[in-house]
Scaffold this active site. Structure first.
Site, PDB file in Angstrom:
ATOM      1  N   ARG A  38       0.797  -1.216   0.000  1.00 33.17           N
ATOM      2  CA  ARG A  38       0.000   0.000   0.000  1.00 33.17           C
ATOM      3  C   ARG A  38       0.834   1.274   0.000  1.00 33.17           C
ATOM      4  O   ARG A  38       0.667   2.129  -0.860  1.00 33.17           O
ATOM      5  CB  ARG A  38      -0.930   0.024   1.225  1.00 33.17           C
ATOM      6  CG  ARG A  38      -1.871   1.203   1.254  1.00 33.17           C
ATOM      7  CD  ARG A  38      -2.862   1.098   2.392  1.00 33.17           C
ATOM      8  NE  ARG A  38      -3.650  -0.113   2.335  1.00 33.17           N
ATOM      9  CZ  ARG A  38      -4.553  -0.473   3.247  1.00 33.17           C
ATOM     10  NH1 ARG A  38      -4.745   0.295   4.296  1.00 33.17           N
ATOM     11  NH2 ARG A  38      -5.243  -1.577   3.123  1.00 33.17           N
ATOM     12  N   HIS A  84      -7.840  -4.725  -7.687  1.00 30.54           N
ATOM     13  CA  HIS A  84      -7.649  -3.955  -6.452  1.00 30.54           C
ATOM     14  C   HIS A  84      -8.961  -3.912  -5.681  1.00 30.54           C
ATOM     15  O   HIS A  84      -9.783  -3.001  -5.879  1.00 30.54           O
ATOM     16  CB  HIS A  84      -7.187  -2.539  -6.806  1.00 30.54           C
ATOM     17  CG  HIS A  84      -6.544  -1.804  -5.671  1.00 30.54           C
ATOM     18  ND1 HIS A  84      -5.323  -2.153  -5.148  1.00 30.54           N
ATOM     19  CD2 HIS A  84      -6.950  -0.717  -4.952  1.00 30.54           C
ATOM     20  CE1 HIS A  84      -4.999  -1.323  -4.178  1.00 30.54           C
ATOM     21  NE2 HIS A  84      -5.979  -0.442  -4.035  1.00 30.54           N
ATOM     22  N   TYR A 128     -18.119  11.736 -14.922  1.00 28.33           N
ATOM     23  CA  TYR A 128     -18.039  12.907 -15.790  1.00 28.33           C
ATOM     24  C   TYR A 128     -16.694  13.051 -16.496  1.00 28.33           C
ATOM     25  O   TYR A 128     -16.543  13.937 -17.330  1.00 28.33           O
ATOM     26  CB  TYR A 128     -18.298  14.186 -14.976  1.00 28.33           C
ATOM     27  CG  TYR A 128     -19.666  14.241 -14.352  1.00 28.33           C
ATOM     28  CD1 TYR A 128     -20.813  14.077 -15.120  1.00 28.33           C
ATOM     29  CD2 TYR A 128     -19.815  14.447 -12.986  1.00 28.33           C
ATOM     30  CE1 TYR A 128     -22.063  14.126 -14.537  1.00 28.33           C
ATOM     31  CE2 TYR A 128     -21.064  14.498 -12.391  1.00 28.33           C
ATOM     32  CZ  TYR A 128     -22.190  14.334 -13.177  1.00 28.33           C
ATOM     33  OH  TYR A 128     -23.423  14.388 -12.607  1.00 28.33           O
TER      34      TYR A 128
END
Length: 767
Positions: A38, A84, A128
């Protein structure tokens, strides 16, 4: 007792272990997972797992730089579903950062739509925006289909993902990284790729290259937002040598002349990771709080570029002095910490030097080159085997057709046949060579290839092309054999690949041009704040309710001042704009105000509690002008006090400075300047005591010592006098009374004292 219950088998009992060991083992597993999967980047490709998975998923979606865009929601959904298994919001945030050219030096994602800006605005929702890979990302992925790196199963075992990317350039240093793991963190600034490749080429030529020579090639970070690095070279060298340090960076500015000799400062580049809107707010706060009185106004005139205009208070101000003060009091100057803590070989976290990080990348590139070369060699061997079969088929075409046409198992028949050269293929008899025993047999791969051959290929020209292809492949195979056998050739090939990347992203291109400059820090002298303020007379007025204002000029102190309804005046005195105004609160804390920062005198002023952190339950005990070098006596309502130097009560923050410590229920009551050799103190019981001033200790903070002893009540008032001059006060009628002989009241500190002389004020006040 029920005999039907079977006895407990000890082997079926749950295993017990100490809680400390269980917690330790599980926390260690969590820490390792956070470190490896991570927070820390891999030194080889410079990526964390989430970034690597994003790029790989976009490659699988065929989002090449020259292709079309896809919805970001589709990309983050694929990454989450396939590789993931975390929140899609976190994945989208990571992908959006890879597209922000003000955060990433060489963006890896080409974004279309609102992906945020340098003001700190967040990207639009993933539905968007659209994205695809950049050319830089494509060069990181180049070689994945050629067995360049290892693959591992994804989280559910249905797919596979790369352990590390081939990485054609040192992305760790080019784009930098930051992350916080368990017990460790990393923070790496971005660098210029052209300079990094120069350093790699130098390390290939000279493996034991010194750190000094390396820093000559990589002089420092190259931030996406530009700016100026003012860190000394010795500090930069030490940071790169140890992997820990910091880089001092400043905004880039220039003086822009205006009409009639006026000028303004224009900031065109700001420090890395500073939000422009937040910077403007800080500068406005600097103006409001008068921390830099030389600055009059700040405007943001930015469009696509950065343009922050700073207006000086006067055209006679020195620009260097003004910017030096702003660097000290705002985010126009920051220190970027370097902590090169990375994963070596994807497993071991270690703080590495610049040379170690570049060496890890070069070793990775060599491993990629060997794997890709071996993969190509295997492909060539397979193709040569097929080509040999094709050539045999063309030389014996009639027999091949006959077998395919009439034999029930043509593949096995082709493999059993012993092949030689045919006379019917325009070959002379002298060219015919009969096959030796065991030669001329087709392999299974060759037989399958012949059977899968298309009819349109059965022409004379095809045989010539096959022979040419075979010769070219044999030549390429020989070159690969030489490459795999020679380390010198391998490093030469790696250098050629790096130069190709350097041509694509080097300093001659728009993206590769260095943005961050280097300069020496101009040290501005420590100018007192008062020296930057125009010295003007003022009259400070503070009401009983704590509303304060400063009127221009020295007006009559007994004049008629206006106050709010229900309020009245309490403190009125003359001062100057350069003076420090000291406020003593009943909580025992001193607060400092600057005369120039007080609100104007046209209105009723402002509550002083808005300027300092004076609690609501605390009252204003005294307000006066600070006189350097003087001394003060402070005392509590219980009659404890001491002498404190006036310079030691000045506070640097809004929260003030605690000087007089108070017991529960007590309050600070008196603050008087020291002027004389004795102290006169009177209690609420009207008993007066005079004792030598030298019996009081001089302290900077504390509860103090007992001034006067009381059976009941407490301290009422205190003053300092010169014993030879006696004690004076005003009676209720306004007449001045004087007591010259104070022997009756003279005593030792902490005594009870005697009743005050006849005519002493009923309110027990000396003034």
């Amino acid at each position: 007792m029920n005999d039907d219950i079977p006895p407990i088998d000890p082997t079926d009992a749950p295993l017990a272990e100490p809680l400390r060991r269980a917690l330790g083992e599980r926390y260690l597993q969590y820490a390792l997972s956070t470190i490896m999967h991570r927070a820390l980047p891999d030194a080889r490709d410079g990526l964390k797992p989430v970034h690597r998975r994003i790029l790989y998923a976009m490659r699988e979606l065929k989002l090449s730089p020259g292709g079309g865009f896809r919805k970001s929601a589709k990309i983050s959904g694929d990454v989450m579903g396939n590789y993931h298994p975390h929140g899609d919001a976190a994945i989208y945030d990571a992908m959006a950062r890879l597209a922000q050219d003000f955060n990433v030096r060489y963006p890896l994602v080409d974004g279309q739509g609102n992906f945020g800006n340098i003001d700190g605005d967040n990207p639009a929702a993933s539905r968007y925006t659209e994205a695809r890979l950049t050319e830089a990302a494509e060069s990181l992925l180049e070689g994945l289909s050629e067995n360049a790196v290892d693959f591992r199963p994804n989280y559910d075992g249905t797919l596979s993902e790369p352990v590390v990317l081939p990485a054609a350039f040192p992305n760790l240093l080019a784009n930098g990284a930051s992350g916080i793991a368990v017990g460790m963190a990393t923070n790496i600034p971005p660098h210029n790729l052209h300079e990094l490749i120069d350093a790699c080429l130098a390390m290939i030529a000279t493996p034991d290259l010194s750190d000094e020579a390396l820093v000559d090639l990589v002089p420092g970070p190259d931030f996406p937002t530009g700016g100026v690095i003012v860190e000394p070279r010795a500090s930069i060298l030490e940071a790169y040598r140890t992997g820990r340090g910091a880089f001092r960076q400043r905004a880039h500015w220039e003086v822009e002349p205006l009409n009639r000799g006026a000028w303004q400062i224009v900031v065109t580049e700001i420090p890395y990771q500073v939000q422009k809107s937040r910077l403007i707010e800080k500068l406005a706060e600097v103006i409001q709080t008068r921390k830099v009185p030389l600055l009059a106004d700040v405007r943001d005139e930015s469009a696509d570029d950065v343009r922050i205009v700073l207006e000086p208070r006067s055209k006679n101000v020195d620009p260097e002095l003004l910017m030096g003060l702003l660097f000290r009091n705002s985010d126009l100057e920051l220190r970027f910490s370097l902590n090169m803590n990375v994963l070596i070989d994807g497993r071991t976290p270690r703080v590495c030097s610049l040379k170690e990080v570049l060496r890890a990348f070069l070793d990775h590139r060599r491993d990629v080159l060997l794997r890709r070369s071996q993969h190509r060699l295997d492909k060539i061997d397979h193709r040569l085997e097929v080509l040999e079969g094709f050539i045999i088929a063309y030389l014996n075409l009639d027999r091949v057709i006959d077998i395919i046409r009439y034999d029930e198992a043509p593949r096995d028949a082709l493999m059993r046949e012993t092949w030689g050269r045919s006379f019917d293929r325009a070959l002379s008899e002298k060219d015919y060579v009969p096959p030796a025993p065991g030669e001329g047999e087709l392999t299974e791969v060759q037989a399958e290839a012949i059977l899968n051959m298309r009819l349109r290929s059965l022409r004379r020209l095809e045989e010539i092309e096959l022979r040419k292809e075979r010769d070219d492949l044999l030549k390429e195979r020989a070159e690969l054999d030489d490459l795999l056998a020679s380390e010198r050739r391998q490093w030469k090939r790696i250098g050629e690949e790096l130069r190709k990347v350097q041509t694509q992203f080097g300093k001659e291109t728009a993206i590769g041009r260095r943005r961050t400059r280097f300069a020496e820090a101009v040290q501005t002298e420590d100018v007192p704040l008062e020296a930057m303020i125009e010295r003007e007379p003022i009259t400070v007025v503070c009401s009983k309710m704590g509303w304060i204002r400063a009127m221009k000029g020295h007006v009559a102190l007994d004049g008629d001042f206006k106050f709010k309804d229900g309020d009245e005046g309490r403190f009125v005195f003359h001062a100057e704009t350069t003076d420090k105004i000291v406020l003593f609160g009943s909580n025992g804390r001193f607060y400092t105000l600057l005369g120039a920062n007080l609100p104007g005198g046209r209105g009723m002023g402002e509550p002083v509690r808005l300027m300092i952190d004076l609690p609501n339950e605390a009252q204003i005990v005294d307000l006066f002008v600070h006189r350097p070098g003087g001394k003060l006596i402070v005392a509590s309502s219980e009659g404890d006090g001491f002498v404190v130097p006036a310079d030691d009560v000045l506070a640097q923050t809004r929260s003030g400075k605690q000087v007089l410590n108070l017991r529960a229920g007590a309050r600070a009551l008196i603050c008087r300047p020291v002027a004389g050799d004795h102290v006169a103190v009177v209690g609420e019981n009207r008993k007066l005591l005079v004792f030598p001033l030298d019996e009081l200790p001089e302290m900077t903070r504390g509860k103090g010592v007992r001034l006067q002893k009381y059976k009941d009540g407490g301290l009422s008032d205190l003053t300092t006098i010169t014993l030879s001059e006696g004690l004076s006060w005003k009676d209720p009628a306004g007449r001045t009374r004087h007591e010259g002989d104070l022997a009756e009241w003279l005593g030792r500190r902490a005594g009870a004292g005697r009743m005050a002389p006849r005519g002493f004020p009923r309110d027990n006040r000396f003034t």
